[in-house]
Motif scaffolding. Structure first.
Motif, short mmCIF file in Angstrom:
data_model
loop_
_atom_site.label_atom_id
_atom_site.label_comp_id
_atom_site.label_asym_id
_atom_site.label_seq_id
_atom_site.Cartn_x
_atom_site.Cartn_y
_atom_site.Cartn_z
N PHE A 92 47.00 48.86 46.93
CA PHE A 92 46.98 49.31 45.53
C PHE A 92 48.18 48.76 44.76
N LYS A 93 49.35 48.78 45.42
CA LYS A 93 50.57 48.25 44.77
C LYS A 93 50.44 46.75 44.51
N GLU A 99 49.24 40.80 42.11
CA GLU A 99 49.16 39.87 43.23
C GLU A 99 47.71 39.64 43.67
N ILE A 100 46.86 40.63 43.42
CA ILE A 100 45.43 40.47 43.70
C ILE A 100 44.65 40.95 42.48
N ASP A 101 43.54 40.31 42.18
CA ASP A 101 42.77 40.61 40.97
C ASP A 101 41.97 41.90 41.07
N PHE A 102 41.67 42.27 42.30
CA PHE A 102 40.73 43.37 42.49
C PHE A 102 41.15 44.15 43.73
N HIS A 121 36.89 52.31 48.69
CA HIS A 121 37.61 52.57 47.44
C HIS A 121 37.84 51.24 46.71
N LYS A 122 37.36 51.15 45.47
CA LYS A 122 37.55 49.94 44.67
C LYS A 122 38.23 50.31 43.36
N GLY A 123 38.97 49.38 42.81
CA GLY A 123 39.63 49.64 41.54
C GLY A 123 40.07 48.36 40.85
N LYS A 124 40.26 48.49 39.51
CA LYS A 124 40.70 47.33 38.73
C LYS A 124 41.40 47.79 37.47
N ASN A 130 52.03 46.85 25.95
CA ASN A 130 52.63 45.67 25.31
C ASN A 130 53.51 44.86 26.26
N THR A 131 54.04 45.53 27.28
CA THR A 131 54.92 44.83 28.24
C THR A 131 54.14 44.23 29.40
N GLY A 132 52.83 44.43 29.38
CA GLY A 132 52.00 43.88 30.45
C GLY A 132 51.80 44.81 31.63
N LYS A 133 52.38 46.02 31.53
CA LYS A 133 52.20 46.97 32.62
C LYS A 133 50.84 47.65 32.51
N PRO A 134 50.16 47.90 33.65
CA PRO A 134 48.85 48.55 33.60
C PRO A 134 48.95 49.93 32.96
N SER A 135 48.03 50.23 32.07
CA SER A 135 48.01 51.55 31.43
C SER A 135 46.72 52.32 31.76
N ARG A 136 45.71 51.62 32.24
CA ARG A 136 44.48 52.30 32.62
C ARG A 136 43.79 51.54 33.75
N ILE A 137 43.39 52.30 34.77
CA ILE A 137 42.73 51.70 35.93
C ILE A 137 41.46 52.51 36.22
N ILE A 138 40.37 51.80 36.43
CA ILE A 138 39.09 52.45 36.74
C ILE A 138 38.58 51.92 38.08
#
Length: 391
Positions: A92-93, A99-102, A121-124, A130-138
């Motif tokens: 997940f990290k 480092e990995i797309d999926f 378990h799958k996620g993306k 604005n800084t490029g940090k993930p804000s939402r993961i489904i």
């Protein structure tokens, strides 16, 4: 009467206009229905608020109702099997870092009733700040427990077939080698018989032929015993209740004269209440072979003893049969101990055919057990037989 100009194909009632679904809503509903039918759960993590929304299907997979599971990441993560957590968080990290797309991982999770299920378990990441940090993961949760169980059974069957093929190859080699040897001896002696010039030579050759015939008969009996053991291993004949102490005492009594002849003392330290589900005749044979071996190869220079005892854990029982006899050089013979027609003690004994330990191992395995050996030359030998406990 003249009807008004009214085109039904273009008519749309107010009720229809009020209740119809937009194309977008209809697509959403189709996806929702598809997920419900497939029983795939959905999770949605708002990274800023650290709130995770779990769908009804996700909760149902692990036995929770809609209100039972809190909307936090720990509510799910804390239930993951300890052995699977490292791979789960590591993958997940790696996705969070880009480092990995999926992200995809298989792990075990504890259900409300305490049992474990396997989850795919799958996620993306679907939104970033604005800084490029993930804000939402489904992502999704899929119950793959049945698939994993089937996979485990297939692997077990494959391992079983592989082992059986190895044993069959070994057994075929033994049969081929020994029968060819006897047939070759018969052929040679018959040729000598034809060339014999005197009646005495012929009589001697007939005696040799009788010896080879007896040896061939013994070989066939040995092979027949092994085939019988292997065939019985597939039946229900290994489900008798056997009291180990009584079983062992019966064998000790039958060997009393041999013990006196070789001045060997046997100590039966098995508990009287020890019971296993097994096969009486096989256990009799196993005890007989190992105890008689301890007598046969006792050291005349020592106060010879054989000790039979057991060790218990929650899941297994281990029977130990040890002696202080002449021992075996395992550095030299370890890979051959349980092979057929092998002897290791360096003694010239006519009663040592080299089949006892092979048959013993075959019988132990037929009882779904495992046999091991420890030995030091000049110090003694210890056999351990391990069986799983049956409820």
């Amino acid at each position: 009467m003249k009807l008004s100009n009214f085109n039904l194909t273009n008519y749309k009632s107010k009720f229809y206009e009020k209740n119809k679904l937009s194309n977008e809503s209809f697509e959403d509903q189709k996806h929702q229905i598809a997920l419900e039918i497939s029983k795939v759960g959905i999770w949605d993590w708002d990274v800023k608020t650290n709130k995770v929304t779990y769908s009804k299907e996700s909760k149902e997979i692990i036995g929770y109702s809609s209100d039972d599971l809190k909307n936090t990441s720990s509510a799910w993560n804390d239930k993951i099997h300890p052995d699977d957590k490292e791979a789960y968080f590591s993958g997940f990290k790696s996705h969070i870092k880009g480092e990995i797309d999926f992200y995809e991982n298989e792990y075990r999770i504890q259900c409300k009733n305490g049992s474990y299920k396997w989850i795919l378990h799958k996620g993306k990441v679907i939104e970033s700040d604005n800084t490029g940090k993930p804000s939402r993961i489904i992502g999704t949760h899929t119950d793959i427990t049945n698939l994993k169980n089937t996979e485990d059974k297939l692997n077990q069957n494959l391992q079983l077939i592989t082992n059986q093929n190895k044993r069959l190859y070994s057994f075929t080699h033994i049969v081929s080698h020994n029968l060819k040897t006897h047939i070759g001896n018969f052929r040679n002696l018959l040729e000598f018989y034809d060339e014999a010039k005197s009646e005495k030579e012929r009589d001697d050759l007939i005696d040799h032929l009788k010896t080879i015939s007896n040896s061939l008969t013994t070989t066939i009996v040995d092979l027949d015993d092994i085939i019988s053991i292997k065939s019985k291993a597939q039946t229900s004949q290994i489900k008798e209740r056997v009291y180990l102490h009584n079983c062992c005492n019966k064998i000790i009594d039958s060997l009393k004269s041999e013990c006196e002849k070789h001045s060997v003392t046997i100590h039966n330290a098995l508990r009287k209440d020890e019971v296993i589900l097994s096969n009486t005749s096989y256990l009799d044979s196993i005890f007989y072979n190992l105890i008689s071996n301890g007598i046969k190869y006792s050291d005349p220079k020592k106060n010879s003893q054989i000790i039979i005892q057991s060790i218990h854990t929650k899941d297994i029982i281990k029977i130990l049969i040890s002696d202080n006899g002449i021992g075996i050089d395992l550095n030299k013979f370890k890979g051959q101990i349980f092979e057929m027609y092998q002897t290791f003690h360096g003694t010239d004994r006519k009663d040592s055919r080299g089949v006892g330990l092979y048959i013993t191992k075959t019988q132990v395995e037929a009882l779904q057990g495992r046999i091991e050996i420890e030995s030091d030359l000049g110090k003694g030998t210890a056999f351990s037989i391990t069986f799983n406990k049956h409820k």
